[in-house]
Design a protein around this motif. Sequence first.
Motif, PDB file in Angstrom:
ATOM      1  N   ILE A  16      30.586   3.242  -1.203  1.00  0.00           N
ATOM      2  CA  ILE A  16      31.763   2.855  -1.850  1.00  0.00           C
ATOM      3  C   ILE A  16      32.085   4.124  -2.960  1.00  0.00           C
ATOM      4  N   THR A  17      33.278   4.529  -3.029  1.00  0.00           N
ATOM      5  CA  THR A  17      33.643   5.605  -3.822  1.00  0.00           C
ATOM      6  C   THR A  17      35.038   5.351  -4.463  1.00  0.00           C
ATOM      7  N   PRO A  18      35.035   5.940  -5.666  1.00  0.00           N
ATOM      8  CA  PRO A  18      36.367   5.902  -6.477  1.00  0.00           C
ATOM      9  C   PRO A  18      37.450   6.948  -6.252  1.00  0.00           C
ATOM     10  N   TRP A  19      38.500   6.791  -6.804  1.00  0.00           N
ATOM     11  CA  TRP A  19      39.699   7.602  -6.627  1.00  0.00           C
ATOM     12  C   TRP A  19      39.570   9.085  -7.557  1.00  0.00           C
ATOM     13  N   LYS A  78      33.569   3.366   2.590  1.00  0.00           N
ATOM     14  CA  LYS A  78      34.882   2.978   2.098  1.00  0.00           C
ATOM     15  C   LYS A  78      35.398   3.814   0.938  1.00  0.00           C
ATOM     16  N   PRO A  79      36.282   4.548   1.203  1.00  0.00           N
ATOM     17  CA  PRO A  79      37.038   5.388  -0.105  1.00  0.00           C
ATOM     18  C   PRO A  79      37.968   4.468  -0.704  1.00  0.00           C
ATOM     19  N   ALA A  80      38.176   4.957  -2.083  1.00  0.00           N
ATOM     20  CA  ALA A  80      39.210   4.096  -2.724  1.00  0.00           C
ATOM     21  C   ALA A  80      40.367   4.081  -2.010  1.00  0.00           C
ATOM     22  N   THR A  85      39.258  -5.147   0.386  1.00  0.00           N
ATOM     23  CA  THR A  85      38.065  -4.378  -0.742  1.00  0.00           C
ATOM     24  C   THR A  85      36.889  -5.125  -0.713  1.00  0.00           C
ATOM     25  N   LYS A  86      37.232  -6.493  -1.460  1.00  0.00           N
ATOM     26  CA  LYS A  86      36.086  -7.190  -1.875  1.00  0.00           C
ATOM     27  C   LYS A  86      35.252  -8.060  -0.618  1.00  0.00           C
ATOM     28  N   GLY A 132      33.412  -5.174   0.844  1.00  0.00           N
ATOM     29  CA  GLY A 132      32.262  -4.751  -0.142  1.00  0.00           C
ATOM     30  C   GLY A 132      31.001  -6.025   0.072  1.00  0.00           C
ATOM     31  N   PHE A 185      27.163   3.483  -4.625  1.00  0.00           N
ATOM     32  CA  PHE A 185      28.512   2.949  -5.290  1.00  0.00           C
ATOM     33  C   PHE A 185      28.653   3.791  -6.483  1.00  0.00           C
ATOM     34  N   THR A 186      29.922   4.305  -6.573  1.00  0.00           N
ATOM     35  CA  THR A 186      30.211   5.159  -7.883  1.00  0.00           C
ATOM     36  C   THR A 186      31.638   4.402  -8.156  1.00  0.00           C
ATOM     37  N   GLY A 187      31.636   3.934  -9.338  1.00  0.00           N
ATOM     38  CA  GLY A 187      32.808   2.985  -9.508  1.00  0.00           C
ATOM     39  C   GLY A 187      32.638   2.237 -11.059  1.00  0.00           C
ATOM     40  N   SER A 188      33.413   1.061 -11.300  1.00  0.00           N
ATOM     41  CA  SER A 188      33.473   0.635 -12.973  1.00  0.00           C
ATOM     42  C   SER A 188      32.013  -0.280 -12.671  1.00  0.00           C
ATOM     43  N   VAL A 201      32.128  -3.603 -10.986  1.00  0.00           N
ATOM     44  CA  VAL A 201      32.144  -3.983  -9.531  1.00  0.00           C
ATOM     45  C   VAL A 201      30.833  -3.633  -9.280  1.00  0.00           C
ATOM     46  N   LEU A 229      28.089  -5.981  -6.704  1.00  0.00           N
ATOM     47  CA  LEU A 229      27.559  -5.374  -5.533  1.00  0.00           C
ATOM     48  C   LEU A 229      25.965  -5.473  -5.803  1.00  0.00           C
TER      49      LEU A 229
HETATM   50  P1  ADP Z   1      38.304   2.044 -10.597  1.00  0.00           P
HETATM   51  O1  ADP Z   1      38.402   1.578 -12.156  1.00  0.00           O
HETATM   52  O2  ADP Z   1      37.703   3.411 -10.467  1.00  0.00           O
HETATM   53  O3  ADP Z   1      39.124   1.749  -9.637  1.00  0.00           O
HETATM   54  P2  ADP Z   1      36.665   0.169  -9.354  1.00  0.00           P
HETATM   55  O4  ADP Z   1      34.866  -0.072  -9.454  1.00  0.00           O
HETATM   56  O5  ADP Z   1      37.519  -0.845  -9.211  1.00  0.00           O
HETATM   57  O6  ADP Z   1      36.631   1.413 -10.395  1.00  0.00           O
HETATM   58  O7  ADP Z   1      36.614   0.913  -7.853  1.00  0.00           O
HETATM   59  C1  ADP Z   1      35.689   1.850  -7.448  1.00  0.00           C
HETATM   60  C2  ADP Z   1      35.622   1.619  -5.886  1.00  0.00           C
HETATM   61  O8  ADP Z   1      35.046   0.260  -5.631  1.00  0.00           O
HETATM   62  C3  ADP Z   1      36.973   1.605  -5.002  1.00  0.00           C
HETATM   63  O9  ADP Z   1      36.559   2.067  -3.878  1.00  0.00           O
HETATM   64  C4  ADP Z   1      37.175   0.193  -4.970  1.00  0.00           C
HETATM   65  O10 ADP Z   1      38.231   0.008  -4.057  1.00  0.00           O
HETATM   66  C5  ADP Z   1      36.076  -0.355  -4.843  1.00  0.00           C
HETATM   67  N1  ADP Z   1      36.043  -1.844  -5.132  1.00  0.00           N
HETATM   68  C6  ADP Z   1      36.652  -2.461  -6.099  1.00  0.00           C
HETATM   69  N2  ADP Z   1      36.356  -3.816  -6.278  1.00  0.00           N
HETATM   70  C7  ADP Z   1      35.273  -4.061  -5.385  1.00  0.00           C
HETATM   71  C8  ADP Z   1      34.630  -5.119  -5.082  1.00  0.00           C
HETATM   72  N3  ADP Z   1      34.771  -6.243  -5.424  1.00  0.00           N
HETATM   73  N4  ADP Z   1      33.616  -5.014  -3.894  1.00  0.00           N
HETATM   74  C9  ADP Z   1      33.606  -3.713  -3.282  1.00  0.00           C
HETATM   75  N5  ADP Z   1      34.278  -2.692  -3.492  1.00  0.00           N
HETATM   76  C10 ADP Z   1      35.034  -2.631  -4.695  1.00  0.00           C
END
Ligand code: ADP
Length: 494
Positions: free
Chosen positions: A156-159, A183-185, A218-219, A222, A236-239, A242, A246
């Motif tokens: 799972i990757t961010p934008w 699953k890309p953003a 998305t959720k 995931g 996973f790369t992101g917040s 999230v 995961l």
């Molecule tokens: P950002 O603030 O960079 O958007 P997120 O962590 O929300 O950070 O998003 C990073 C990735 O995680 C994106 O691909 C987003 O669609 C996905 N994502 C967001 N919420 C969830 C979730 N509950 N489960 C799985 N993937 C998620």
Amino acid sequence: GQLELKDKSLLIQAGFIDNTHVKTTASGKRFPVFDPARGVEIASFPDMNTEDAERAIQAAKNALPEWSQKTAKERSAILRKWYDLILQNEDDLARILTWENGKPLAEALGEIRYGASFFEWFSEEAKRLYGEVIPSPSRQQRMMAIRQPLGVVGIITPWNFPNAMITRKFGAALAVGCTVVAKPASETPLSALALCELGMRAGVPKGVIGIVTTHTDTKAIGKHFCESLDISGISFTGSTAVGKVLLKQSADTVKKMSLELGGNAAFIVFEDADLEKAVDAAIMAKFRSSGQTCICVNRFYVHSSIKDKFASLMGERVKKFQVGSGFDNSTTHGPLINQRAVEKVHSHVEDALQHGAKLVTGGTHDKDSSADSGIHGYFYPPTVLADMKTNMKMATEETFGPVAGIFSFETEDEVLEAANKTRFGLAGYFFSNDVSRCWRVAEKLQVGMVGVNTGAISSEVAPFGGIKESGMGREGARQGLDEYTQYKYINMAV
Ligand code: ADP
């Protein structure tokens, strides 16, 4: 409004399963993608659900035996070819990236090359996945440890890096023999699909890479990845928020997790620093991608004796920025990803100002600098704030935008304590010309990566990753292979 490309077949609005473009889903729903510089819809993608995701997982599962049993040299050759194709198509890929993400074209091109470097690197590392022969304490037994691919990996990757965050994971996973479902953003799926098209041309067999495009689910998707018995690991790369979800969801199936989460990087300028160099590096480390990278500086700590000089030098530089469309040659800084990001950044600035911060430059919310040209995108003016205090949001939260907040300090101990007073631990930077101090501070910063007298640390050859709530695991480098492999210990009686 139209995107000019040399090779139009790289512009794909579909999911990707078994080397086939999935253009419709059972539900028939689609989701829009926006150009952040203009705020208009530029593409739409099938809004896949968990059933579609399951198909992609099964495709990756079916492809696993053959892919994992190829020799490392065979997999290496495909990755290398993919790397070459990316470079041959770098202009188109950069344009696609700027279109959906907004970053200036030169920066997008930089990302494409950086992204490609992971395929180059892992095509080389693929052949060096050494195990160990262990000197046995018993005359009757021989011992060794071999390394095997995890299996199917959910990604799972961010934008913010629509290309490089995918290649960094795909490169390592494919090198060792894993297959992947990504699953890309939903903000930036175009880059992912363009990459897969080139992967297919490079000879990646069907099922080895899959792309699930979704917004609504998305959720659910995931969760489906985390709970699937056919997926062995999640990258996973992101917040951080999230990432924690995961991690919890993956507990029941005990998955191997690789998490690159949020940061709150400190950038310390000691009194003995080269100020000019520090400002150069600060500009880079703060304002790249308009502050939207996880290793961007969130807090500047400048020694009290030089804080005013530093703030004014920084202010001068930031005033010269040209904010606008990434396609405009004069643009140095593009828009933020969406309106929500603009609001968040603005709320951090307002909060700081209310608590007594001094505005050096920027800070106004109207679409001033570039509005003359008729642009109505998600812009925020690059901002510098001085006299920051610990009770401000920016002291503890990740701003993820073009705002530099400058705190001041007196002693090394004091600044280390302040820098480390966060649950994040991704990157940290400092400037000093005192060699002993450089060692001391580098060792004491509670982060996964340190830049000493530099603001540019990312490289495919170095281990990228964080500690504390910034994540677990390392990407790139030799260590990047560890995320996608398990050791198997074999004991053979003789
Ligand atoms: P950002 O603030 O960079 O958007 P997120 O962590 O929300 O950070 O998003 C990073 C990735 O995680 C994106 O691909 C987003 O669609 C996905 N994502 C967001 N919420 C969830 C979730 N509950 N489960 C799985 N993937 C998620």
